[in-house]
Design an enzyme around this catalytic site. Structure first.
Site, short mmCIF file in Angstrom:
data_model
loop_
_atom_site.label_atom_id
_atom_site.label_comp_id
_atom_site.label_asym_id
_atom_site.label_seq_id
_atom_site.Cartn_x
_atom_site.Cartn_y
_atom_site.Cartn_z
N GLY A 45 5.49 -7.46 -1.43
CA GLY A 45 4.46 -7.47 -2.63
C GLY A 45 4.37 -6.16 -2.97
O GLY A 45 4.74 -5.08 -2.02
N GLN A 50 0.83 1.43 -7.20
CA GLN A 50 1.54 1.94 -6.26
C GLN A 50 2.83 2.62 -6.62
O GLN A 50 3.17 3.44 -5.67
CB GLN A 50 1.94 0.81 -5.23
N CYS A 94 1.49 -2.37 4.23
CA CYS A 94 1.36 -2.02 2.91
C CYS A 94 2.29 -0.86 2.93
O CYS A 94 2.37 0.19 3.65
CB CYS A 94 -0.12 -1.34 2.39
N LEU A 95 3.23 -0.79 1.80
CA LEU A 95 4.07 0.21 1.42
C LEU A 95 3.45 1.47 1.26
O LEU A 95 4.48 2.42 1.20
CB LEU A 95 5.33 -0.38 0.11
N HIS A 136 -4.04 -9.24 -1.34
CA HIS A 136 -3.71 -7.90 -1.17
C HIS A 136 -3.21 -7.25 -2.31
O HIS A 136 -3.76 -6.15 -2.64
CB HIS A 136 -2.77 -7.82 0.07
N GLU A 137 -2.41 -7.77 -3.10
CA GLU A 137 -1.89 -6.95 -4.37
C GLU A 137 -2.92 -6.97 -5.42
O GLU A 137 -3.01 -6.02 -6.05
CB GLU A 137 -0.52 -7.70 -4.72
N HIS A 140 -5.03 -3.94 -4.78
CA HIS A 140 -4.49 -2.70 -5.21
C HIS A 140 -4.88 -2.55 -6.90
O HIS A 140 -5.04 -1.58 -7.15
CB HIS A 140 -3.03 -3.07 -5.28
NI NI Z 1 -0.17 -2.90 -0.31
#
Ligand code: NI
Length: 174
Positions: A45, A50, A94-95, A136-137, A140
């Site tokens: 995701g 991000q 998380c990226l 989660h997304e 963000h």
């Molecule tokens: Ni994340």
């Protein structure tokens, strides 16, 4: 085109993103870039903040296992409209917070509403990994990171680790 992913701490990751008024080819290209960036990472995701874009757009593909066909989803203006009382715990990552994982408890199933890449309104109920990833997304888009669910102490330790990681990466580039 692959885009660089911002690493926590970064003020752009803490800022609520703005709703999309009109779908455009630019926004569809942005979704394609985000999917390319997510798959290359690799991740399941990614949210527009991000990559430093202040827009309510997320992409996901939580299909796992060899040979399973991919299911790339882009959601414009996604919203959770219902959540189960039942909760589940997943070890999240998380990226934007590389190599950090922690258990987070969330509703086990959620119903989301969003605009798809053709401008059509969609609604679907997700469970399992999809439900966790979706929440989660969307977090963000509201400037919330999964480490915000951890204790202040743990969050500080992780943030310190990320500050060091960013310094090391900058030194490598210099
Ligand atoms: Ni994340």
């Amino acid at each position: 085109m692959k885009r660089p992913i911002l690493i926590h701490p970064d003020p752009r990751l803490k800022k609520p993103a703005l709703p999309i008024a009109d779908l455009s080819d630019d926004l569809r290209r942005l979704a394609d870039d985000m999917l390319e960036t997510m798959y290359a990472a690799p991740g399941i995701g990614l949210a527009a903040p991000q990559i430093g874009v202040d827009t309510r757009l997320i992409v996901m593909d939580c299909i796992k296992g060899d040979g399973a066909p991919p299911r790339p989803i882009a959601m414009f203006n996604p919203e959770i409209v219902a959540a189960s009382d039942e909760r589940s715990i997943y070890e999240e990552g998380c990226l934007s917070i590389p190599d950090v994982y922690a258990d987070v408890e969330r509703p086990a199933a959620v119903t989301a509403r969003w605009i798809d890449r053709n401008g059509a309104e969609q609604q679907e109920t997700f469970d399992g990994l999809w439900a966790t990833c979706l929440q989660h997304e969307i977090d963000h888009l509201n400037g919330v990171l999964f480490i915000d669910y951890l204790t202040a102490l743990r969050r500080q330790l992780i943030t310190r680790k990320m500050v060091k990681l960013k310094k090391d990466r900058m030194r490598e580039k210099a």
